[in-house]
Structure formats: structure tokens, C-alpha cells
Design an enzyme around this catalytic site. Structure first.
Site, PDB file in Angstrom:
ATOM      1  N   ARG A 154       0.827  -1.215   0.000  1.00 23.60           N
ATOM      2  CA  ARG A 154       0.000   0.000   0.000  1.00 23.60           C
ATOM      3  C   ARG A 154       0.858   1.261   0.000  1.00 23.60           C
ATOM      4  O   ARG A 154       0.615   2.198  -0.768  1.00 23.60           O
ATOM      5  CB  ARG A 154      -0.903   0.012   1.230  1.00 23.60           C
ATOM      6  CG  ARG A 154      -1.928  -1.107   1.303  1.00 23.60           C
ATOM      7  CD  ARG A 154      -2.739  -0.946   2.582  1.00 23.60           C
ATOM      8  NE  ARG A 154      -3.676  -2.043   2.807  1.00 23.60           N
ATOM      9  CZ  ARG A 154      -3.385  -3.133   3.505  1.00 23.60           C
ATOM     10  NH1 ARG A 154      -2.177  -3.278   4.024  1.00 23.60           N
ATOM     11  NH2 ARG A 154      -4.292  -4.086   3.677  1.00 23.60           N
ATOM     12  N   ARG A 175       8.334  -9.136  -3.676  1.00 24.18           N
ATOM     13  CA  ARG A 175       8.335 -10.603  -3.701  1.00 24.18           C
ATOM     14  C   ARG A 175       7.751 -11.153  -4.994  1.00 24.18           C
ATOM     15  O   ARG A 175       8.074 -12.259  -5.413  1.00 24.18           O
ATOM     16  CB  ARG A 175       7.549 -11.149  -2.498  1.00 24.18           C
ATOM     17  CG  ARG A 175       8.284 -11.020  -1.176  1.00 24.18           C
ATOM     18  CD  ARG A 175       7.419 -11.427  -0.015  1.00 24.18           C
ATOM     19  NE  ARG A 175       6.323 -10.485   0.205  1.00 24.18           N
ATOM     20  CZ  ARG A 175       5.453 -10.568   1.204  1.00 24.18           C
ATOM     21  NH1 ARG A 175       5.549 -11.545   2.077  1.00 24.18           N
ATOM     22  NH2 ARG A 175       4.498  -9.665   1.340  1.00 24.18           N
ATOM     23  N   ARG A 232      11.720  -0.327   8.271  1.00 26.36           N
ATOM     24  CA  ARG A 232      12.164  -0.725   9.598  1.00 26.36           C
ATOM     25  C   ARG A 232      13.675  -0.607   9.655  1.00 26.36           C
ATOM     26  O   ARG A 232      14.363  -0.801   8.651  1.00 26.36           O
ATOM     27  CB  ARG A 232      11.752  -2.180   9.907  1.00 26.36           C
ATOM     28  CG  ARG A 232      10.281  -2.359  10.220  1.00 26.36           C
ATOM     29  CD  ARG A 232       9.975  -1.822  11.618  1.00 26.36           C
ATOM     30  NE  ARG A 232       8.595  -2.086  12.025  1.00 26.36           N
ATOM     31  CZ  ARG A 232       7.586  -1.257  11.830  1.00 26.36           C
ATOM     32  NH1 ARG A 232       7.782  -0.116  11.182  1.00 26.36           N
ATOM     33  NH2 ARG A 232       6.381  -1.553  12.266  1.00 26.36           N
ATOM     34  N   ASP A 256      14.069   7.517   8.556  1.00 21.89           N
ATOM     35  CA  ASP A 256      13.039   7.690   9.576  1.00 21.89           C
ATOM     36  C   ASP A 256      13.066   6.562  10.592  1.00 21.89           C
ATOM     37  O   ASP A 256      12.402   6.641  11.621  1.00 21.89           O
ATOM     38  CB  ASP A 256      11.651   7.765   8.919  1.00 21.89           C
ATOM     39  CG  ASP A 256      10.556   8.109   9.913  1.00 21.89           C
ATOM     40  OD1 ASP A 256      10.754   9.034  10.719  1.00 21.89           O
ATOM     41  OD2 ASP A 256       9.487   7.457   9.892  1.00 21.89           O
ATOM     42  N   GLU A 261      16.156   2.013  18.266  1.00 22.47           N
ATOM     43  CA  GLU A 261      15.461   3.283  18.513  1.00 22.47           C
ATOM     44  C   GLU A 261      15.027   3.370  19.975  1.00 22.47           C
ATOM     45  O   GLU A 261      14.610   2.368  20.543  1.00 22.47           O
ATOM     46  CB  GLU A 261      14.214   3.374  17.624  1.00 22.47           C
ATOM     47  CG  GLU A 261      14.494   3.364  16.143  1.00 22.47           C
ATOM     48  CD  GLU A 261      13.215   3.303  15.319  1.00 22.47           C
ATOM     49  OE1 GLU A 261      12.109   3.311  15.920  1.00 22.47           O
ATOM     50  OE2 GLU A 261      13.295   3.227  14.096  1.00 22.47           O
ATOM     51  N   HIS A 279      11.437   8.368  13.667  1.00 23.08           N
ATOM     52  CA  HIS A 279      10.394   7.381  13.369  1.00 23.08           C
ATOM     53  C   HIS A 279       9.013   8.045  13.484  1.00 23.08           C
ATOM     54  O   HIS A 279       8.172   7.638  14.284  1.00 23.08           O
ATOM     55  CB  HIS A 279      10.485   6.173  14.302  1.00 23.08           C
ATOM     56  CG  HIS A 279       9.778   4.961  13.750  1.00 23.08           C
ATOM     57  ND1 HIS A 279      10.077   3.678  14.130  1.00 23.08           N
ATOM     58  CD2 HIS A 279       8.779   4.835  12.824  1.00 23.08           C
ATOM     59  CE1 HIS A 279       9.304   2.825  13.484  1.00 23.08           C
ATOM     60  NE2 HIS A 279       8.500   3.514  12.690  1.00 23.08           N
TER      61      HIS A 279
END
Length: 313
Positions: A154, A175, A232, A256, A261, A279
Site C-alpha cells: 500500500r 516478492r 524498519r 526515519d 530506537e 520514526h
């Protein structure tokens, strides 16, 4: 006092906390001086966990809650939730997809513009009074360039839409080939990096994508290339990235997300060719309210015996 007892792994915004505490008996795990004592004392009464994407829910935690029925996650990423344990024990898991798509796509393009055009550096130059005595260096155009997107879910599609509006040529790694997009599918991530001027990473977290952006990919991206990571921290080999930034194997990066973190590698703070974000891709009032509402909607649906709005497991 509300009948249903839930365990919260971490704080939500105040507007969500008020609603949750009016509806449920909330146990605040993050405030417990002794978490083991808390779960031992109330574990048998807990029917739900409300968590955040980065906090997740481990098998160890879920095992201490014998009557746990559902884990509702504030965020899209569920890699910190032990989904195998949840499936094996009939525990439902939900997340908050869609509502944060547009904001994360916005921040990806914002980071690209900030990094390529050196907007933070320009701000410092003006604020420090150097404008007029120090020349701002020429920077990199974004419009019309080649954008490689690692991940075409998305958010990847929303990023591609924005990049296309800048007249960029777009190819993507995923993928599988997505038949619902007109962009070029590239099954080789190294080949995508070698082709691209900018590589934007938005693959899911989890074991399959750990360090998928490695030294080989960064070398392929090259000295004029820019890396943007809004996925991530685990998806990028940070040692390789820091080395690539230090020796200019790549031009720059906009990040980000990070490992460890919020206590990120201090070497990032010394680099002038990286733009750092805390983040905060989904960090707008509008999106955070929608995320909290979806968490609450999933919990309410579960305890009312209705279909879950956004099930993962």
C-alpha cells in the site's frame, strides 16, 4: 469499574487513553516497577493486549496471560509480535493498515526532497547568519530522476504515485510482480539499486528482510545515489550504511527508522550527508487519531463477537 481487563504495552495519545480507560480496566505495563510482578498478579484476568508496532508482544509475554484473546496493534508492522505463538494459541492479532499510508508516503518524499536538496543544511546556513558570506553548494534535482522502490505494498504504491507526479521513472523490487501497477518490476534488488538515482525502502520488517539493504546494494546505488528508509531499521545493514556514508560510496541518506530506537548509533549524528527523523512517518494528528480509533474498533468488535475490521491472525 469496566469488566474487561486489558494490558497496555506502551502509552497511546491522551485521547485514546481516555476512551480505553473508560471502556476497559487498563493495566499499564510500561509504568510497572516490576513487570513480572504485574503479569503474575493480573495475568489470568487479561483478555487483550493493546500494543504499538515497535513494542509488539512476545511469546514470553503472551504465555503469562492464559486467557489472552486478542492483541491489537497501534501501527502496521507486526514483526515484533510473535504471530506463530498467536496462531498456535488461538489469539487474534489486528493492526492499523491504510490509515497511515498517505502520511508515510508523504514523509518518504519529504525525506527525499530534504536529502537531495539539502534543506536542513540550508536552514542551518540561514539561521547561523552565514548567508551572503558562505555559498550554499549546488544540490541534486529530484524531478525527472529514476526512483527505485523496494516494496510495492500500500505505502509503496502511494510513494510511487507521488514520485510519478515529479516526472520520475519508477521501477520496484518486491516478492512478486504486481499486475495492478504500470511500473517496471525488477526482481533483483542489486540491479534496481544500480539503475536508480534514489532507492526508497518500504519493505515489511521481519526475518525475510533483515539487512536486505546491504553493502552490495549500497555499492550498486553508487556515489550519486540517495537511500531513503521509511520501513524498519532492521531492513538496512547499519554498519554498511554508515561506512557508505562516511566514504561516500553513496551520496546521502534520509532515515526515519533505525536499529535500537531511540538510542541510535551515535555515528549518524556526526554525518552531514544524512537527514534523521525520529520514526515519525505516521506522526500527524489526523493519522494518529485514526490509528487509535482502529485499535479501539478492533477491540470493541472482538468483545462484541463481530468480525474484526483489520485482522492479521
Amino acid at each position: 469499574m469496566p469488566e474487561v481487563e486489558i494490558l497496555m504495552a506502551g502509552a497511546y495519545p491522551e485521547w485514546d487513553m481516555v476512551d480505553l480507560e473508560a471502556t476497559y480496566r487498563v493495566h499499564r505495563l510500561w509504568e510497572a516497577a516490576d513487570r513480572q510482578e504485574l503479569t503474575s498478579r493480573v495475568g489470568k484476568d487479561i483478555r487483550a493486549i493493546a500494543t504499538r508496532g515497535e513494542l509488539g508482544a512476545s511469546a514470553e509475554l503472551m504465555a503469562q496471560l492464559p486467557n489472552l484473546e486478542i492483541v491489537s496493534c497501534y501501527g502496521v508492522g507486526t514483526d515484533a509480535i510473535d504471530l506463530s505463538y498467536a496462531r498456535a494459541n488461538g489469539i487474534r492479532v489486528t493492526n492499523t493498515p491504510d490509515v497511515l499510508t498517505e502520511d508515510v508516503a508523504d514523509i518518504a518524499l519529504g525525506l527525499l526532497l530534504a536529502t537531495a536538496r539539502q534543506i536542513p543544511q540550508a536552514d542551518v546556513l540561514v539561521r547561523s547568519g552565514q548567508w551572503g558570506s558562505v555559498a550554499m553548494p549546488l544540490v541534486t534535482r529530484v524531478s525527472g530522476k529514476k526512483v527505485g522502490i523496494a516494496g510495492m505494498g500500500r505505502i509503496g504504491k502511494a510513494i510511487a504515485k507521488r514520485a510519478a507526479a515529479f516526472g520520475c521513472d519508477i521501477s520496484y523490487f518486491a516478492r512478486h510482480d504486481h499486475q495492478d501497477v504500470a511500473y517496471t518490476y525488477e526482481p533483483d534488488l542489486v540491479a534496481l539499486a544500480a539503475w536508480a538515482d534514489f532507492l526508497i525502502v518500504i519493505v515489511p520488517g521481519g526475518e525475510a528482510t533483515v539487512k536486505i539493504i546491504n553493502a552490495e546494494v549500497l555499492r550498486a546505488l553508487g556515489p550519486n545515489g540517495i537511500l531513503i528508509n521509511v520501513s524498519r531499521g532492521t531492513t538496512v545493514d547499519e554498519e554498511a550504511l554508515i561506512a557508505a556514508l562516511q566514504d561516500r560510496t553513496i551520496q546521502a541518506a534520509g532515515l526515519d527508522v533505525f536499529l535500537n530506537e531511540p538510542r541510535i548509533d551515535a555515528r549518524f549524528l556526526t554525518l552531514q550527508n544524512v537527514v534523521l527523523q525520529p520514526h515519525h512517518g505516521s506522526g500527524t494528528v489526523e493519522t494518529r487519531k485514526a490509528m487509535g480509533q482502529l485499535v479501539r474498533d478492533n477491540l470493541a468488535a472482538h468483545f462484541a463477537g463481530r468480525a474484526l475490521p483489520t485482522p492479521v491472525v
